[in-house]
Design a protein around this motif. Structure first.
Motif, PDB file in Angstrom:
ATOM      1  N   ASP A   1       0.832  -1.203   0.000  1.00  0.00           N
ATOM      2  CA  ASP A   1       0.000   0.000   0.000  1.00  0.00           C
ATOM      3  C   ASP A   1       0.870   1.259   0.000  1.00  0.00           C
ATOM      4  O   ASP A   1       0.529   2.261  -0.636  1.00  0.00           O
ATOM      5  N   VAL A   2       1.984   1.206   0.714  1.00  0.00           N
ATOM      6  CA  VAL A   2       2.929   2.327   0.741  1.00  0.00           C
ATOM      7  C   VAL A   2       3.449   2.587  -0.666  1.00  0.00           C
ATOM      8  O   VAL A   2       3.474   3.726  -1.138  1.00  0.00           O
ATOM      9  N   MET A   3       3.855   1.517  -1.352  1.00  0.00           N
ATOM     10  CA  MET A   3       4.381   1.668  -2.713  1.00  0.00           C
ATOM     11  C   MET A   3       3.331   2.301  -3.628  1.00  0.00           C
ATOM     12  O   MET A   3       3.651   3.181  -4.426  1.00  0.00           O
ATOM     13  N   GLU A   4       2.088   1.878  -3.498  1.00  0.00           N
ATOM     14  CA  GLU A   4       1.011   2.459  -4.306  1.00  0.00           C
ATOM     15  C   GLU A   4       0.846   3.947  -4.020  1.00  0.00           C
ATOM     16  O   GLU A   4       0.691   4.745  -4.946  1.00  0.00           O
ATOM     17  N   LYS A   5       0.886   4.323  -2.744  1.00  0.00           N
ATOM     18  CA  LYS A   5       0.748   5.742  -2.369  1.00  0.00           C
ATOM     19  C   LYS A   5       1.919   6.571  -2.891  1.00  0.00           C
ATOM     20  O   LYS A   5       1.723   7.692  -3.366  1.00  0.00           O
ATOM     21  N   LEU A   6       3.130   6.030  -2.779  1.00  0.00           N
ATOM     22  CA  LEU A   6       4.308   6.758  -3.259  1.00  0.00           C
ATOM     23  C   LEU A   6       4.168   7.064  -4.747  1.00  0.00           C
ATOM     24  O   LEU A   6       4.417   8.187  -5.197  1.00  0.00           O
ATOM     25  N   ILE A   7       3.763   6.057  -5.501  1.00  0.00           N
ATOM     26  CA  ILE A   7       3.609   6.228  -6.950  1.00  0.00           C
ATOM     27  C   ILE A   7       2.444   7.171  -7.267  1.00  0.00           C
ATOM     28  O   ILE A   7       2.583   8.091  -8.068  1.00  0.00           O
ATOM     29  N   LYS A   8       1.317   6.949  -6.622  1.00  0.00           N
ATOM     30  CA  LYS A   8       0.122   7.768  -6.874  1.00  0.00           C
ATOM     31  C   LYS A   8       0.382   9.253  -6.634  1.00  0.00           C
ATOM     32  O   LYS A   8      -0.057  10.107  -7.401  1.00  0.00           O
ATOM     33  N   HIS A   9       1.110   9.569  -5.558  1.00  0.00           N
ATOM     34  CA  HIS A   9       1.341  10.964  -5.181  1.00  0.00           C
ATOM     35  C   HIS A   9       2.654  11.528  -5.719  1.00  0.00           C
ATOM     36  O   HIS A   9       2.948  12.703  -5.500  1.00  0.00           O
ATOM     37  N   GLY A  10       3.433  10.695  -6.414  1.00  0.00           N
ATOM     38  CA  GLY A  10       4.689  11.172  -7.000  1.00  0.00           C
ATOM     39  C   GLY A  10       5.690  11.635  -5.951  1.00  0.00           C
ATOM     40  O   GLY A  10       6.374  12.639  -6.141  1.00  0.00           O
ATOM     41  N   ILE A  11       5.770  10.912  -4.831  1.00  0.00           N
ATOM     42  CA  ILE A  11       6.708  11.258  -3.763  1.00  0.00           C
ATOM     43  C   ILE A  11       7.684  10.106  -3.552  1.00  0.00           C
ATOM     44  O   ILE A  11       7.432   8.975  -3.975  1.00  0.00           O
ATOM     45  N   SER A  12       8.791  10.392  -2.892  1.00  0.00           N
ATOM     46  CA  SER A  12       9.803   9.361  -2.686  1.00  0.00           C
ATOM     47  C   SER A  12       9.822   8.826  -1.259  1.00  0.00           C
ATOM     48  O   SER A  12      10.621   7.953  -0.942  1.00  0.00           O
ATOM     49  N   GLY A  13       8.958   9.344  -0.403  1.00  0.00           N
ATOM     50  CA  GLY A  13       8.900   8.861   0.969  1.00  0.00           C
ATOM     51  C   GLY A  13       8.047   9.779   1.804  1.00  0.00           C
ATOM     52  O   GLY A  13       7.548  10.805   1.320  1.00  0.00           O
TER      53      GLY A  13
ATOM     54  N   PHE B   1      20.997  19.661   4.704  1.00  0.00           N
ATOM     55  CA  PHE B   1      20.727  18.675   3.662  1.00  0.00           C
ATOM     56  C   PHE B   1      22.025  18.138   3.069  1.00  0.00           C
ATOM     57  O   PHE B   1      22.173  16.938   2.870  1.00  0.00           O
ATOM     58  N   THR B   2      22.963  19.029   2.777  1.00  0.00           N
ATOM     59  CA  THR B   2      24.204  18.584   2.144  1.00  0.00           C
ATOM     60  C   THR B   2      25.089  17.802   3.111  1.00  0.00           C
ATOM     61  O   THR B   2      25.750  16.853   2.711  1.00  0.00           O
ATOM     62  N   GLU B   3      25.078  18.183   4.375  1.00  0.00           N
ATOM     63  CA  GLU B   3      25.897  17.481   5.367  1.00  0.00           C
ATOM     64  C   GLU B   3      25.356  16.084   5.668  1.00  0.00           C
ATOM     65  O   GLU B   3      26.120  15.132   5.768  1.00  0.00           O
ATOM     66  N   LEU B   4      24.050  15.955   5.825  1.00  0.00           N
ATOM     67  CA  LEU B   4      23.463  14.686   6.250  1.00  0.00           C
ATOM     68  C   LEU B   4      22.979  13.813   5.092  1.00  0.00           C
ATOM     69  O   LEU B   4      22.612  12.663   5.298  1.00  0.00           O
ATOM     70  N   LYS B   5      22.919  14.369   3.887  1.00  0.00           N
ATOM     71  CA  LYS B   5      22.526  13.633   2.680  1.00  0.00           C
ATOM     72  C   LYS B   5      21.096  13.082   2.752  1.00  0.00           C
ATOM     73  O   LYS B   5      20.798  12.026   2.214  1.00  0.00           O
ATOM     74  N   PHE B   6      20.200  13.806   3.435  1.00  0.00           N
ATOM     75  CA  PHE B   6      18.794  13.412   3.497  1.00  0.00           C
ATOM     76  C   PHE B   6      18.025  14.095   2.376  1.00  0.00           C
ATOM     77  O   PHE B   6      18.428  15.133   1.880  1.00  0.00           O
ATOM     78  N   ARG B   7      16.874  13.526   2.034  1.00  0.00           N
ATOM     79  CA  ARG B   7      16.024  14.109   0.995  1.00  0.00           C
ATOM     80  C   ARG B   7      14.905  14.953   1.582  1.00  0.00           C
ATOM     81  O   ARG B   7      14.301  15.752   0.894  1.00  0.00           O
ATOM     82  N   ARG B   8      14.601  14.729   2.867  1.00  0.00           N
ATOM     83  CA  ARG B   8      13.508  15.453   3.511  1.00  0.00           C
ATOM     84  C   ARG B   8      13.736  15.481   5.016  1.00  0.00           C
ATOM     85  O   ARG B   8      14.392  14.606   5.565  1.00  0.00           O
TER      86      ARG B   8
ATOM     87  N   GLN C   1       6.897  19.313   6.449  1.00  0.00           N
ATOM     88  CA  GLN C   1       8.116  18.650   5.994  1.00  0.00           C
ATOM     89  C   GLN C   1       8.786  19.569   4.990  1.00  0.00           C
ATOM     90  O   GLN C   1       8.111  20.220   4.200  1.00  0.00           O
ATOM     91  N   ILE C   2      10.107  19.613   5.040  1.00  0.00           N
ATOM     92  CA  ILE C   2      10.832  20.371   4.025  1.00  0.00           C
ATOM     93  C   ILE C   2      11.700  19.399   3.240  1.00  0.00           C
ATOM     94  O   ILE C   2      12.319  18.504   3.809  1.00  0.00           O
ATOM     95  N   SER C   3      11.685  19.566   1.944  1.00  0.00           N
ATOM     96  CA  SER C   3      12.454  18.697   1.063  1.00  0.00           C
ATOM     97  C   SER C   3      13.541  19.513   0.381  1.00  0.00           C
ATOM     98  O   SER C   3      13.543  20.747   0.438  1.00  0.00           O
ATOM     99  N   GLN C   4      14.438  18.815  -0.275  1.00  0.00           N
ATOM    100  CA  GLN C   4      15.469  19.509  -1.051  1.00  0.00           C
ATOM    101  C   GLN C   4      14.827  20.405  -2.097  1.00  0.00           C
ATOM    102  O   GLN C   4      15.273  21.527  -2.324  1.00  0.00           O
TER     103      GLN C   4
END
Length: 155
Positions: free
Chosen positions: A42-54, A116-123, A135-138
């Motif tokens: 279900d998570v995979m479906e939501k990620l794809i449906k909403h165009g998000i990576s997590g 973001f650059t130091e920790l290499k996170f996306r959000r 939430q803040i993203s790159q």
């Protein structure tokens, strides 16, 4: 008899309009969230449906429990294939990252770029009084940088 000045009173120089520069000014508030007992499929479906990576994993009080990402789902796909295990009974709780780094909503958005650059996170999730508020993203930071147009980059 003194000299009269006919220029009149000079107007104060106009201060440049201050641009919003805190994380809360650029964070996303309308979030797609997940629950611990949610199935990975279900998570995979939501990620794809909403165009998000997590996204954030929360309880019913919007308290942050963890994060789940495409990478976590990919790991599960790989493990399921390797160990010949079904994915239908696997929940978010078993794959989510539980130790989550957060950012203060009052942090300067350009300082967040450094994090973001130091920790290499996306959000990064943003909490207020222990509850998830955004939430803040790159991509949000890139949007802020374009809007600020480098004239307020000294902070």
């Amino acid at each position: 008899m003194g000299i009269k000045n006919f220029m009149g009173k000079r107007a104060e120089p106009e201060k440049p309009k201050e641009e919003p520069i805190s994380v809360k000014d650029y964070m996303t508030e309308n979030l797609v969230t997940f629950r611990e007992n949610e199935n990975i499929m279900d998570v995979m479906e939501k990620l794809i449906k909403h165009g998000i990576s997590g996204g954030c994993v929360v309880n019913e009080n919007m308290e942050l429990l963890g994060m789940i990402s495409e990478g976590d789902c990919m790991k599960q796909i790989s493990d399921s294939r390797y160990y010949n295990m079904p994915m239908s009974d696997l929940t978010v709780e078993k794959r989510m990252i539980k130790k989550v780094e957060t950012i203060d909503g009052n942090m300067n958005v350009l300082e967040a770029a450094r994090k973001f650059t130091e920790l290499k996170f996306r959000r990064f999730p943003i909490l207020q009084d222990g509850r998830l508020i955004g939430q803040i993203s790159q991509r949000d930071v890139l949007r802020a940088a374009l809007k600020l147009k480098a004239h307020t980059w000294n902070y």
